[in-house]
Structure formats: structure tokens, C-alpha cells
Design an enzyme around this catalytic site. Sequence first.
Site, mmCIF file in Angstrom:
data_model
loop_
_atom_site.group_PDB
_atom_site.id
_atom_site.type_symbol
_atom_site.label_atom_id
_atom_site.label_comp_id
_atom_site.label_asym_id
_atom_site.label_seq_id
_atom_site.Cartn_x
_atom_site.Cartn_y
_atom_site.Cartn_z
ATOM 1 N N HIS A 1 38.831 -14.413 -16.308
ATOM 2 C CA HIS A 1 39.237 -13.020 -16.230
ATOM 3 C C HIS A 1 38.369 -12.233 -17.203
ATOM 4 C CE1 HIS A 1 42.710 -13.592 -13.659
ATOM 5 N NE2 HIS A 1 43.223 -14.503 -14.470
ATOM 6 N N CYS B 1 36.143 -9.912 -13.695
ATOM 7 C CA CYS B 1 36.283 -8.476 -13.500
ATOM 8 C C CYS B 1 35.714 -7.744 -14.701
ATOM 9 C CB CYS B 1 37.749 -8.102 -13.314
ATOM 10 S SG CYS B 1 38.374 -8.484 -11.671
#
Length: 513
Positions: free
Chosen positions: A342, A385
Site C-alpha cells: 500500500h 497507490c
Amino acid sequence: MEGSDGWQFRQLLLLIDEKLGSEDVAALKFLCTDLITFRKLESVQSAMDIFQLLIDKDYLNEEDTFLLAELLYRIKYHSLLSTLGYTKEKVQERLHEKGKVSPYRQMLYELSENITNEMLQEIVFLLRNHLPKRRRTASALELLILLEKQGLLTENNVQTLEEVFTSVSPDLLATVNCYRMAKVSLPQQENTLPIKESSPSNNADIRVFNSPQETSIRFVSPSIHDNMAPNLTQVFSKMNLQLSGGFSGAENEPKVSSYKMDGPQRGICLVINNVKFDGDLPERKGSYKDAWELDRVFTWLGLEVRTYTDQTSDQIKELMQTWQRSEDHKGRDCFVCCILSHGESGAVYGKDGKLVSIRTIMAHFTAKQCPQLTEKPKLFFVQACQGKDIQRPVYVEADARVPDFSSIQQSISPSESIPEEADFLLGMATIDGYVSFRHVQEGTWYIQALCSKLQLLVPRGEDILSILTEVNEDVSRRVDRYGTRKQMPQPAYTLRRKLIFPIPRGPPPSRQY
């Protein structure tokens, strides 16, 4: 008895045949469909079979090998052009004069290159009432040929494609529309008299369309002639270079040297695969598929792959320090690091939910910090991301934190993440501020596209920046099942030379059984 020239010509064809894989042969068969009948092509088992059929039709002989050069150019196997005495630029120059692959066939092949497996399944489902039952369609090329055999697709009728792409992919619909507009805007020619050669700027109307989502260049009305078929993408690429101020004649372009990649050992490849996290960061289901694929592909490329799973922020930093000091870099050609996690703008999450700056990670390997890698290419691929989460459709998750971020710092672009020293490349799965997508079974769009393009284009002699451009194209054309979620990768680099991986002796992992 065959003369020495004929013997050498046959030997040359055999050499090219040995370099081409099954996917390349399928592409050549498709591009030759307008030149050779379906019936004859169906019996083809190898590239040599195609060459023989072209020789029988007098399309190919020892005095004129341009058609073979054009076919290799169309499938982007540029490294083989030199065996025929051509370069990519020389083929481009002569396409208007000698090209035999029609704009229609070019358009279909370009579509096939950009139809993902997910898209293919949706198209087959939409056309299920028109296709033979129990007929398995394994590839986009096979589907297009089947549509032609069924009479649902012809040079003058692309309505079926327009209908399916309206639902499946607006981007591919634009490609079909450009072809149709070009086709219907021309008067029918009843003769085959030679026409005067002209440059693309004289026979095409190129327009730039701007929207909040994209800037696109559309080929509206080209001059088309059966035996002088232009390359539909050539005009685009030339125009893009002119817009950026970078286009000049190929003969005036200085030669760019390449990094030394012929050492006894290729290099180390680190794969940090963070799947399960502490706190409220969700599990990254499907990431094991990415790590497995990266291991297979970079091992095939000759690197020694080391995979680390579920690393905390401190463990990531410790790993970088360990490999920064490692003597294993000595005698190796390059260094690769892939991080799957992430993330937020300019940073990735450790398993403990704490951020690690991408720049901090990369800075461990500057010439000052890691002398063993001085003047060697250092590649970093980050699947994470770089912005807030968005509404997630079923089966597709975003690699971003679910809660709102209250502590987001100033955005950091990929170019700002790269150390100021030379020889770095940073491949980001998405542009700053946006999410990237991951299928819970098939892995992330970016890593899967990266592995696929490396397997396809390394054997063709393409450099890493050309390969990443193809990755950009692949990912940018993908869309979630609802047609509302898109992604755009972004590379940044301080490379000073071309980086070309040596062609592995064995077949790509996707062709190994």
C-alpha cells in the site's frame, strides 16, 4: 542445383525462424491473411511455413526481402531487422512505397495487441449468439479471424467491433472509429495506377483533442492505397515527437550507447511483497501472484531474485542498508528492486502501517552510498497507490488505505523521488495522487503488464524505456468490469544510456511447460 545466393537466403530464413516463438508465428499468420488464403494458413506450423507460402506467391525472394522486414517491424521484433540489412527507421521510410499490410489488417492487429484477457472474455460473452458453440477462443487474434470467417467483420464493415467496444473499451472503440472515418471519407479508386508518394503531413488530417482526462491525436483522413499502405501508428508517433520538440530525421540522431550487460552475473533483484498489515490496512489479496511472476521473469532474465514478505518499515530500511553494503554487487551488471505494498504520495507502507519514503529507499544505492553499483543501472518498480482510495468495484481493489488520510504531506512526484545522481530508473504503477488497481486473483494491472511486456519485448532487443512505454499503453487501456476505473503508470529516470537485457537462451516463463 540451388545457387549459393539461394542457399544463403534459405539459411537466413531458418535463422529468423529459430528466433520466433509461437505467438510471433500467430501474429505473422494474421498479418499475412490478406496475402495468403485462410485454407493455406491453417496448415502453418512454423514461421518457415509462412516464408515458403510467401515465396510461392513471389512476395518474398533473395532480391526483395522487404515484406519480411515489414512483418517483423509490425510485430515489433526490431532486433531481427539487421539480419535482413534493415533498421527500424529504414523500414519506416519505405512503408509508403512498398508496404503490403493493409490499414485494415494493421488496425485489427493493433486492437489484438491491446485486448486484455478480461476484455476477450467479455467480447466472447457479448457475441456468444454469433459464434460457433463449443469453439474455444484462446486469443484476440483467433477471435478476429473467427469473426472474419463468420462474415461479421470485413474491410468495409466494422460495425460488430464498434458495438462490442462501445461496451467493453471506449479507447479501442476510438481506434475502430478512426479507421472507419478514414475508410468512408475516401472516393473509391477503380484503377491501380501508381500514385505520387507524399509525406504523412500532406495526406492526413491530424487533430489534437483535449479533455480533462486525456490529450489524444486522431488520424482522421489518411490517403490509403492497396499497395502503399501507411503505418497507422507511425503518423501518431511522429506527431507526438514533433509536439514535444524531439523529432528529427533518423539519420541526424546521435547513437545512444548501451549499459554493459554482458558480465558473468546479471544482478540482484529484491522483491518486497507486503500482503498482510497490522492495524486497519487491508490484506493485498492477489499480490502473491505478482511476486511469483516477478520471480519467474527476472530469474529468466538472469538475475538472482530474493523475495521478502510482510516487511515492517524498519525491516525495509534494514534490507536496504544490508544490500547497500553487500559485496554481491561486484561483477554484476545491474540492480533491481520491486516493492509491492500500500502507499501514499512518494512513500510505501511497511507491514506495521508506517510509511517509508521512496527517495529514502533509492538513496541507499547512489554511487556514494553503494560504490559497487557506480555507473550501473539501478531499477526500482513500485506497485502501490500514490493517493486516496476511491470507490472500489467488485473483484478489483485499490492499493490505498481505506480511511481518509489526515496527515498527507505535500505530494512528491516520481522525478522528485529519484536521487540526483545518474543511472536510476523508477517505474511507478500510477501517477501521483491516484490509486492503482489489483485483481484479487490475477494480481495488479501494472506488475502483470510489466512481466508480460518484458517476456515479449526483451527477445526482440527492445530497451527498458521502450518496454515501459508499452507497459503504459497496456495499463492505460485496461478498465474495470464496469468501465469506470482507469490507471496510468509513470516512469522517471536518470539513465544515461540504453538499458537492453541480453536475450535469454531459454523460452519466456509464459511459454515454459
